[in-house]
Design an enzyme around this catalytic site. Structure first.
Site, short mmCIF file in Angstrom:
data_model
loop_
_atom_site.label_atom_id
_atom_site.label_comp_id
_atom_site.label_asym_id
_atom_site.label_seq_id
_atom_site.Cartn_x
_atom_site.Cartn_y
_atom_site.Cartn_z
CG HIS A 218 -1.96 1.09 1.15
ND1 HIS A 218 -2.84 1.31 0.12
CD2 HIS A 218 -2.20 2.09 2.03
CE1 HIS A 218 -3.57 2.38 0.37
NE2 HIS A 218 -3.20 2.88 1.53
CD GLU B 291 -10.05 0.05 6.00
OE1 GLU B 291 -11.04 0.47 5.38
OE2 GLU B 291 -9.60 0.61 7.01
CG HIS C 78 -14.25 2.06 5.94
ND1 HIS C 78 -13.91 3.37 5.74
CD2 HIS C 78 -14.25 1.89 7.27
CE1 HIS C 78 -13.71 3.95 6.91
NE2 HIS C 78 -13.91 3.07 7.84
#
Lengths: 600, 339
Positions: free
Chosen positions: A157, A203, A414
């Site tokens: 990431h 997530e 999320h």
């Protein structure tokens, strides 16, 4: 049943404000403390009143863990620790600890100095907050206290991003933060071992997306940059200091080299130095290829990319410039934008999400006339392009991670619950685990089934193995013993030893049953009849006729006496211990049926 | 865009994907906010899905596949969920043991599905009520390779051996009118592609294209079937990989162009306006080779293009899928060939 409770904080299900509370075996952990970039009021911070209505939060939380330096994961940290109040430990990786304060300060400057906000954290608060930070290494088990331990895993990431495992005894939770399952040019892919946590929190912002191939996306980007430069235009790429900028730099550098292009590429000075410094410092966090080539050539020292000087913006001819900040909301990138906006040969490429209210957001929404300071109108004739190069896991990536970690339950945060039903089914079908998707503010309870380790005494083990057949390694063996729970320890010992330790006397239970039989003959003749009968029926058992006139069947005793009032009736006394209950009852029912009429 | 898996064991997914904005807009834009497909909804099928068709003007899908010729009807999600649910199955009499059914849908009078695996079991069934509204009168058990609605009354059936048959829905009793593909070499399998003219025009005025497993392409006018209008041959690799995935289709927005796939990992686009009746080899206008560079399919071989279709509005944009699970959306630039 022991349980793990998870509550995502903060309202809304859009990008921003990651903050998850986890309660595991009596410990409370806060995962991430992000800010929502789209709001200017209290809605930008998570709602900490869920934890407690008044006062400091130190007593309510055992620790706080921050996954990476993006503001939607750490932006509310100074507010949380200094303005609401928290003095406990804050854990993050070394690169995150180094980079976080820079981004926080940058954001603070823009919000307070440029926008004139008042209820915001100060520079000193950022410093005080970072003093509470404990940096961790990858795969290092950190003891938060005697029972709670955490461990960081590589998440890809951005530089320093980590997934965290939180463990108390045999219960554990893994929180992914933002992660990426495919390596890119400067970072590797996320990786976790088969740690089999009770719960994996992932997530899922991109869970319903099937990402276009990276190669196509990059080729498109390069084509557009190339076309603009070929016709003499200038390309502005607003970036954050650290993050995708490095990825795009490597991409352009490689392309320029391959195509032998001459147009200059510039990088804002402050940016290059900082970025280079951190990437060199944390070289172990980059991907394999970079580490390998680093010895010969520092990947972040570019041949074609040079430091930018403000004056260059006025130079004629084509060029490409990387400038901060990323949303065109202030600073150098905005300055350059204003200079180049009026020429349609030029192009601005936004490589990431732009918060509402920024110039970046406005031009992406299609606005071509912008009101700047002093009521000046800026006409935007330059081409506006957007490209999301962010590195997130999509549905395929999430499945891959679940396959690696083998959790017993999965929780997705999320994502819009309505739009995730299919993914939930997919996960449940393929892995046979429960999948939860709580709304923000909603608590999910996950029941765990922890194994409790028990020490078994050697004597008991030896005794149990002596009886019966050899143990089959594949089958569980049933053992009998007494469980002693004392001072948080569990021991399994033989009953005798337990009695001895507790100072109790052993009691023996014996049952005696009377069976009446019609038989006018003498007692010893009745006994003989009973003996022969039992011997015939109970062929697998040891039936004995003792000299004293009693019969034994294994360890059960049978005696015959004459009935006190009726000579024709004999009374059989059948006596057995508690352990022989089954055989004893069976014998009694058998004798109650009466003796066969055969001759003795 | 709907895609589905055709793996032999269960757990095949059916996905309805929302293409990125670049593909939805009429004009070609540059870089767009998103380049990614979004999974709008998905479902699971126990059977492999060999054919998938949307029922126009409804939120239903129909699929077919082994082990028999029955059809499965699916409901694409309601407002509150993103799951594609199985709603019913349309059985066929003597359906077990039959090859899988080819399907075509139309919603002129009601949502109908035309289906069948052989000439003697061609039916039109109303999708919602599952009532049969038409049965083709034929006693031949020739295997079918494709069927289509030329208009709301006319059906075209294509047999694997190459014959084309026409039928009128309004006259169920009259036997099918067979139209052989002229000069068709024996031993090859054939499939058909029907043009879709602009809205309102009669599809039966467009020629149909037939493609054989040997690479022969014939254009026929269904109203005048005695001779073919034109024919050509496309270059096929040898040995040929079988006829399972042969696919030929007309471009909806580009006159005279058709696309061919199913021989290997490529999709060929031809301009049939330059063809004559000689049947000689034609030069493709464009060859999409992207799938050939993909991964490996589940059998370990190079990927094979399983199906392709044209974008309804963008003239030179096609979508193709291959046996390695890839989905490509691509176009070509007319003047200089490949970009």
């Amino acid at each position: 049943m022991p349980e793990i409770k998870v509550t995502p904080l903060g309202a809304g299900q859009d990008v921003g404000r990651s903050c998850i509370l986890v309660s595991i075996a009596g410990k409370n952990v806060m995962l991430d403390c992000g800010m929502h970039m789209g709001y200017n009021d209290d809605r930008r911070f998570p709602d900490f009143s869920y934890i407690t209505q008044n006062g400091r939060l130190t007593d309510f939380l055992d620790c706080v863990i921050i996954s990476h330096f993006h503001l939607d994961h750490c932006g509310a940290l100074p507010y949380f620790s200094e303005m609401v109040g928290y003095d406990g430990p804050i854990y993050m990786t070394h690169p995150t600890k180094a980079i976080c304060p820079i981004l926080l300060e940058d954001y603070r400057k823009i919000t307070v100095d440029k926008k004139g906000e008042t209820n915001f954290f100060t520079s000193q608060m950022i410093k005080d907050c970072m003093k509470k930070v404990v940096a961790v290494h990858l795969h290092q088990t950190v003891q938060v206290d005697e029972e709670l331990e955490i461990k960081a895993y590589y998440a890809g990431h951005v530089l320093g991003a980590a997934m965290f495992q939180i463990k108390v005894g045999c219960e554990s939770v893994v929180y992914t933060g933002d992660y990426n399952m495919t390596p890119d040019r400067h970072l590797g892919a996320a990786w976790i071992d088969k740690c089999r946590p009770d719960l994996l929190i992932s997530e899922s912002t991109y869970a319903t997306t099937i990402r276009d191939s990276k190669r196509c996306r990059e080729r498109d980007f390069l084509k557009k940059v190339h076309e603009t430069v070929e016709r003499g235009g200038k390309v502005l790429i607003p970036v954050f200091a650290l993050g995708r900028a490095q990825e795009l730099c490597i991409l352009l550098e490689t392309f320029w080299e391959r195509m032998n292009l001459k147009a200059p590429i510039y990088f804002s000075t402050g940016l290059t130095e900082k970025a280079n410094h951190y990437y060199k410092l944390f070289i172990t966090w980059t991907n394999q290829k970079i580490r390998k080539t680093f010895v010969q050539r520092n990947m972040f020292e570019f041949k074609h990319i040079k430091a930018f000087d403000r004056a260059f913006a006025d130079n004629p001819g084509p060029m490409v410039v990387f400038a901060t900040p990323g949303m065109l909301h202030a600073g150098q990138s905005l300055q350059i934008f204003r200079k180049w906006a009026g020429n349609e040969k030029n192009m601005v490429i936004m490589p990431g999400y732009c918060v509402q209210g920024t110039v970046g957001h406005k031009i992406l929404s299609g606005q071509r006339k912008l009101e700047m300071e002093g009521r000046q109108i800026l006409e935007v004739k330059m081409q506006v392009e957007y490209m999301s190069f962010s590195a997130h896991a999509d549905a395929k990536g999430i499945m891959q991670l679940i396959r690696q970690a083998e959790p017993r339950n999965v929780l997705l945060v999320h994502g819009e619950a309505k739009k995730m039903e299919f993914l939930k089914q997919k996960i449940e079908q393929e892995f046979h685990v429960n999948c939860y998707m709580p709304a923000n503010g909603e608590t999910t309870t996950i029941f765990t089934n922890p194994s409790i380790p028990v020490d078994i005494s050697l004597g008991l083990l030896k005794r149990e193995t002596a009886i019966g057949l050899l143990p089959d390694v594949k089958k569980p063996k049933l053992m009998h013993g007494t469980l002693i729970m004392k001072d948080n320890s569990f021991r399994l010992v033989s009953p005798e030893q337990a009695l001895k330790e507790l100072g109790l006397a052993e009691h023996q239970l014996r049952f005696t049953c009377r069976v009446h039989i019609q038989d006018p003959r003498k007692e010893h003749e009745t006994v003989l009849r009973v003996y022969n009968h039992l011997k015939g029926v109970l062929k697998d058992y040891s039936v004995q006729h003792l000299p004293d006139g009693s019969i034994t069947v294994e360890s059960i005793l049978i005696q015959a006496t004459a009935h006190s009032e009726d000579q024709g009736t004999k009374v059989l006394l059948v006596s057995w211990t508690y352990q022989d209950e089954e055989l004893g009852s069976y014998l009694t029912s058998l004798l109650k049926k009466g003796l066969p009429q055969s001759t003795s | 865009v709907c895609v589905a898996g055709y793996g032999p064991s269960g757990g095949n997914e059916i996905l309805q994907l929302l293409p990125p904005p670049t593909l939805q807009a009429k004009e070609t834009q540059g870089l767009c906010p998103e380049r990614d497909f979004k999974v709008e909804c998905g479902g699971f099928s126990n059977r492999p899905v060999y054919s998938l068709k949307c029922v126009p003007d409804t939120s239903l899908l129909v699929t077919s596949g082994p082990p028999d010729s029955s059809l499965q009807v699916w409901q694409v999600s309601a407002e509150d969920s993103d799951v594609i649910k199985s709603v019913s199955a349309i059985p066929t009499e003597n359906g077990t043991g039959q090859p899988w059914a080819r399907i075509a849908t139309i919603s002129a009078r009601a949502p109908w599905v035309l289906h069948g695996s052989r000439l003697d079991n061609v039916h039109i069934t109303e999708v919602e009520s599952r009532k049969n509204v038409y049965v083709a009168a034929s006693r031949s058990s020739e295997e079918l390779s494709g069927l289509a609605f030329l208009d709301c009354n006319t059906l075209l059936l294509c047999c694997a051996k190459g014959q084309l048959c026409l039928a009128d829905v309004r006259q169920p009793q009259s036997p099918l009118e067979a139209v052989s593909v002229p000069s068709a070499p024996c031993g090859e399998r054939w499939c058909v592609g029907v043009g879709r003219g602009p809205q309102g025009s009669d599809s039966s005025s467009q020629p149909v294209a037939c493609l054989s497993s040997g690479g022969h392409l014939t254009l026929t006018d269904v109203r005048k079937t005695s001779e073919s209008l034109a024919s050509a041959k496309c270059r096929v690799p040898s040995p040929s990989s079988g006829a399972e995935f042969l696919c030929v289709s007309w471009a909806p927005a580009l006159e005279g162009c058709l696309a061919v796939s199913g021989f290997d990992g490529t999709v060929h686009v031809y301009d049939a306006r330059s063809w004559d009746s000689s049947g000689r080899e034609a030069e493709p206008v464009f060859v999409h080779k992207g799938h050939a560079f993909g991964g490996w399919d589940s059998g370990g071989g190079p990927p094979l293009v399983t199906v392709h279709t044209w974008h309804p509005q963008k003239p030179r944009t096609l979508l193709s899928a291959a046996s390695d699970g890839s989905l490509h959306v691509w176009d070509w630039v007319q003047s200089c060939g490949k970009c």
